[in-house]
Design a protein around this motif. Structure first.
Motif, PDB file in Angstrom:
ATOM      1  N   ALA A 343       0.827  -1.201   0.000  1.00 18.71           N
ATOM      2  CA  ALA A 343       0.000   0.000   0.000  1.00 18.71           C
ATOM      3  C   ALA A 343       0.864   1.256   0.000  1.00 18.71           C
ATOM      4  O   ALA A 343       0.600   2.223  -0.727  1.00 18.71           O
ATOM      5  CB  ALA A 343      -0.935  -0.010   1.211  1.00 18.71           C
ATOM      6  N   ARG A 347       1.463   4.416  -3.144  1.00 13.03           N
ATOM      7  CA  ARG A 347       0.980   5.765  -2.870  1.00 13.03           C
ATOM      8  C   ARG A 347       1.044   6.600  -4.148  1.00 13.03           C
ATOM      9  O   ARG A 347       2.039   6.613  -4.859  1.00 13.03           O
ATOM     10  CB  ARG A 347       1.834   6.409  -1.785  1.00 13.03           C
ATOM     11  N   LEU A 371      -7.359  -1.878   5.031  1.00 11.98           N
ATOM     12  CA  LEU A 371      -6.348  -1.010   4.420  1.00 11.98           C
ATOM     13  C   LEU A 371      -6.763   0.443   4.579  1.00 11.98           C
ATOM     14  O   LEU A 371      -7.936   0.781   4.410  1.00 11.98           O
ATOM     15  CB  LEU A 371      -6.188  -1.340   2.936  1.00 11.98           C
ATOM     16  N   ALA A 380      -1.459   7.162   2.757  1.00 12.28           N
ATOM     17  CA  ALA A 380      -1.994   5.923   2.207  1.00 12.28           C
ATOM     18  C   ALA A 380      -2.482   6.130   0.782  1.00 12.28           C
ATOM     19  O   ALA A 380      -2.909   7.210   0.413  1.00 12.28           O
ATOM     20  CB  ALA A 380      -3.152   5.421   3.070  1.00 12.28           C
ATOM     21  N   PHE A 383      -7.402   2.856  -3.054  1.00 10.87           N
ATOM     22  CA  PHE A 383      -7.544   1.483  -3.530  1.00 10.87           C
ATOM     23  C   PHE A 383      -8.757   1.319  -4.394  1.00 10.87           C
ATOM     24  O   PHE A 383      -9.833   1.801  -4.080  1.00 10.87           O
ATOM     25  CB  PHE A 383      -7.614   0.507  -2.350  1.00 10.87           C
TER      26      PHE A 383
END
Length: 390
Positions: A343, A347, A371, A380, A383
């Motif tokens: 993850a 970024r 997540l 983060a 997604f």
């Protein structure tokens, strides 16, 4: 996701994915053959399936546009799977495996990759062949016309290689990475014409590749630290540059022609900056591929975070929309903490896709729900769903 995974209890499985925070699925509309040990939809079931398309072909379609290049129909499961996924609020991207199609090569062996020893590869169509380009365009156009499809993912739109996980492949010689690449070079008439147009001597190319391979078979040499050093030793800098430039141009031309057949949908091509790659990713000039397709999907399904980061850095410089892809299989993602590392590496990407629903332990779906999101944690990534969880 393969549509076979939604042949039973499709609404329930789609709702489970949505509950995990997934917002889209890359669904196989055209795929090579396979033998999957299912982990989630029917745990323990061994699903054997043939190569072909998993949606109904429009009348005429490919048969009219590319003689002899008609993908076998494996049914219409993608259509019903798409309906279940969209009903659960999930976007559906049609995942198309283009040139890795053995049934087509068996029917049109003249369009297969032809190696430097004159052997044709049954698993791979040559992207330099005009009929193959026509086939790719019509496959894309047919998939783009399917109800519910909101985007396209192109895999195996370019040169594939010698290595192929099928037919009990066996070899006993010590092959360097460069030898595998040399065995993957195509010198069919269409490729030869492109090489000549670029100023390369095809006879010289063929002879140097064969001589290097025969020498390795006689007396194995260890590989250099970098594949490029061994390749330069075989061809010299000038000829090697022409070979890589020509192969890259052939791949970009194919992707551009295919993407042009779906002007109303976003298209992403699975790509790598490694010019020697021939494993199903379109390889070579990433800026050219980004211009041709509009989007890039950068995957590392072998579990190499370093490899993923390298390709992501190169893809980011193109300015294209980038999707990062990672394998959730037990062999490649051992812990939830490891997934968090992926993850962080992703970024800045527009999306992250996970391979693959029904090939990964089902517990990993709950990892996705934990997540961090960009609105929760600045560092983060955002997604986008699963490549079943793709």
């Amino acid at each position: 996701m393969h549509p076979l995974s939604l042949r039973d209890k499709a609404p329930e499985q789609a709702e489970t994915l949505a509950a995990c925070g997934v917002d889209g699925v890359r669904l196989a509309y055209a795929y090579h053959g396979g033998r999957w040990l299912l982990s989630t939809s029917e745990p323990g079931n061994v699903a054997d399936f043939g190569a072909g398309r998993w949606f109904a072909s429009p009348a005429g379609g490919q048969a009219e546009a590319a003689p002899g290049l008609v993908l076998p129909s494996q049914g219409d499961l993608a259509t019903s799977a798409c309906a279940a996924l969209t009903a659960a609020g999930l976007g559906v991207t049609a995942w198309l495996v283009g040139l890795h199609q053995s049934p087509l090569v068996r029917h049109r062996p003249d369009l297969a990759l032809l190696n430097v020893f004159g052997h044709r590869y049954e698993h791979a169509l040559c992207p330099a062949q005009p009929d193959v380009v026509r086939y790719a365009r019509h496959l894309v156009a047919d998939a783009a016309a399917q109800q519910g499809v909101s985007g396209l993912e192109l895999e195996a739109f370019g040169y594939l290689g010698w290595a192929h996980q099928s037919a009990h492949d066996k070899f006993g010689v010590a092959l360097r990475p460069v030898d595998r690449w040399l065995l993957s070079l195509c010198v069919c008439e269409a490729c030869a014409r492109r090489y000549r147009d670029a100023g390369a001597d095809v006879d010289e190319l063929r002879d140097k590749a064969r001589n290097a391979l025969r020498e390795q078979f006689r007396s194995a040499k260890p590989p250099a630290e970098h594949l490029a050093d061994d390749a330069r030793g075989v061809f010299g800098s000038e000829l090697l540059t022409l070979i890589l430039r020509t192969r890259s141009a052939v791949t970009s031309d194919l992707v551009e022609a295919a993407a042009d057949a779906a002007p109303h949908l976003p298209v992403s091509v699975r790509a790598t900056c490694d010019p020697y790659a021939c494993d199903g990713k379109s390889s070579g000039d990433l800026p050219a591929l980004a211009r041709a397709a509009g989007g890039l999907t950068v995957t590392n399904l072998a579990g190499s975070l370093e490899g993923l980061e390298s390709d992501l850095a190169a893809a980011a410089r193109t300015g294209a929309r980038v999707t990062a892809g990672w394998s959730l299989s037990a062999a490649h993602t051992a812990t939830e903490a490891q997934l968090a590392q992926v993850a962080r590496a992703a970024r800045g990407c527009a999306a992250v896709a996970f391979y693959a629903y029904d090939l990964a332990p089902s517990e990993r779906l709950s990892w996705l729900s934990r997540l961090p999101r960009t609105d929760e944690q600045d560092e983060a990534p955002y997604f986008h769903g699963t490549e079943a969880a793709q």
